[in-house]
Design an enzyme around this catalytic site. Structure first.
Site, mmCIF file in Angstrom:
data_model
loop_
_atom_site.group_PDB
_atom_site.id
_atom_site.type_symbol
_atom_site.label_atom_id
_atom_site.label_comp_id
_atom_site.label_asym_id
_atom_site.label_seq_id
_atom_site.Cartn_x
_atom_site.Cartn_y
_atom_site.Cartn_z
ATOM 1 N N LYS A 176 -67.922 30.567 90.330
ATOM 2 C CA LYS A 176 -69.171 30.743 89.587
ATOM 3 C C LYS A 176 -70.108 29.610 89.997
ATOM 4 O O LYS A 176 -69.824 28.437 89.761
ATOM 5 C CB LYS A 176 -68.917 30.721 88.075
ATOM 6 C CG LYS A 176 -70.192 30.917 87.246
ATOM 7 C CD LYS A 176 -69.870 30.922 85.761
ATOM 8 C CE LYS A 176 -71.132 31.087 84.929
ATOM 9 N NZ LYS A 176 -70.845 31.104 83.479
ATOM 10 N N LYS A 229 -69.523 35.008 91.154
ATOM 11 C CA LYS A 229 -70.766 35.144 90.381
ATOM 12 C C LYS A 229 -71.746 34.086 90.874
ATOM 13 O O LYS A 229 -71.383 32.917 90.924
ATOM 14 C CB LYS A 229 -70.478 34.956 88.895
ATOM 15 C CG LYS A 229 -71.719 35.079 88.002
ATOM 16 C CD LYS A 229 -71.368 34.842 86.536
ATOM 17 C CE LYS A 229 -72.625 34.979 85.672
ATOM 18 N NZ LYS A 229 -72.349 34.721 84.255
#
Length: 303
Positions: A176, A229
């Site tokens: 992420k 992400k």
């Protein structure tokens, strides 16, 4: 006949933002078509997703009360725990994923508890584990920690096992990044940091080898799914994780990516539906098995 990459509604996970109150369906200005939903509307939206063939939703809760330790994140009667119960009661076969993080629940907007102006990694782990437990006990099918604290997968796995939820899988937000594409989400989840930013615990956008190391740590600690992400600017990272790991791989097609396409489509600059499907195909082509996307319902209808 010879298409190599095919999309299906079963590839999609649809995010829902759940808020306190009754009869709330509040538009999110930067994400046309997405809403803050009170419980009864969240249940309707989840049922609608299931009717279109989308097999899963991921829940984000926005409480009325926020404090320094994010206590509503792990309250047994918290907004997300109640949403899990109601959605599972209405649609038992829909897979409900609980996003586990403190940012929506803290008054400072960071993903963990603070020690001065510093996020205290180790002090945050028990709270994340407690949130995972209350969500699993409420009926969540999958726990998805998005906080990026070191060691949280191991802490959550241990906590779930101790309460006899050893069969509840963990979908780790393994790679992420500290991204500018999260802006609209922070409006939706009311989670903008009150000071500083999240670069101390989210990843540098320039790094891909680090993504492999971070993912390997999550896998060693017991992750059942891995995730990248954002998705669209990180297709090479998706491909790198696909080539290095054989676990199910999710990619989060985030709010800023969604908002850009919506704005361009509304202005007539691109053919919105065509570009949406091209983007989703590119994410799957890069190696994602599952795509968390705000486009899920629109794409499912087209498919």
């Amino acid at each position: 006949m010879v298409r190599e990459t095919r999309l299906s509604p079963t590839d999609f996970i649809y995010p829902l933002f759940v808020v306190e109150g009754r009869d709330v369906r509040r538009p999110i200005s930067s994400m046309p078509g997405i809403f803050n939903l009170s419980l009864e509307h969240a249940v309707k939206e989840a049922k609608h997703a299931k009717s279109l063939g989308v097999p899963s939703v991921i829940l984000f809760g926005i409480p009325d009360h926020k404090d320094a330790r994010g206590t509503q994140a792990y309250a047994t009667d918290g907004i997300v725990q109640r949403a899990i119960r109601e959605i599972k009661a209405a649609e038992p076969d829909l897979q409900v994923i609980a996003d586990v993080c403190l940012c929506e629940y803290t008054d400072h907007g960071h993903c963990g508890v603070l020690d001065g102006n510093h996020v205290a990694n180790d002090a945050t782990l028990p709270l994340l584990a407690q949130m995972a437990v209350t969500c699993a006990q409420a009926g969540a099918d999958i726990i998805a920690p998005s906080d990026m604290m070191d060691g949280r997968i191991g802490a959550i796995r241990k906590a779930l096992d101790e309460v006899k939820h050893q069969d509840t899988p963990i979908m780790a937000y393994s790679a992420k990044y500290a991204s500018g594409f999260y802006g609209p989400f922070r409006e939706a989840a009311q989670s903008t940091p009150q000071f500083g930013d999240r670069r101390g615990y989210q990843m540098d956008p320039g790094n891909v080898r680090e993504a492999i190391r971070e993912t390997a740590l999550d896998v060693d600690e017991g992750a059942d799914f891995i995730m990248v992400k954002p998705a669209l600017s990180y297709l090479d990272v998706i491909r790198a994780l696909r080539e290095n790991f054989d676990l199910p791989l999710a990619a989060y097609n985030v709010s800023g990516e969604y908002a850009m396409l919506k704005a361009a489509g509304q202005n007539g600059w691109v053919d919105y539906e065509r570009v949406m499907m091209e983007v989703l195909t590119s994410i799957k082509r890069a190696g994602a098995d599952l795509i968390i996307t705000y486009h899920a319902l629109e794409a499912a209808k087209l498919l």
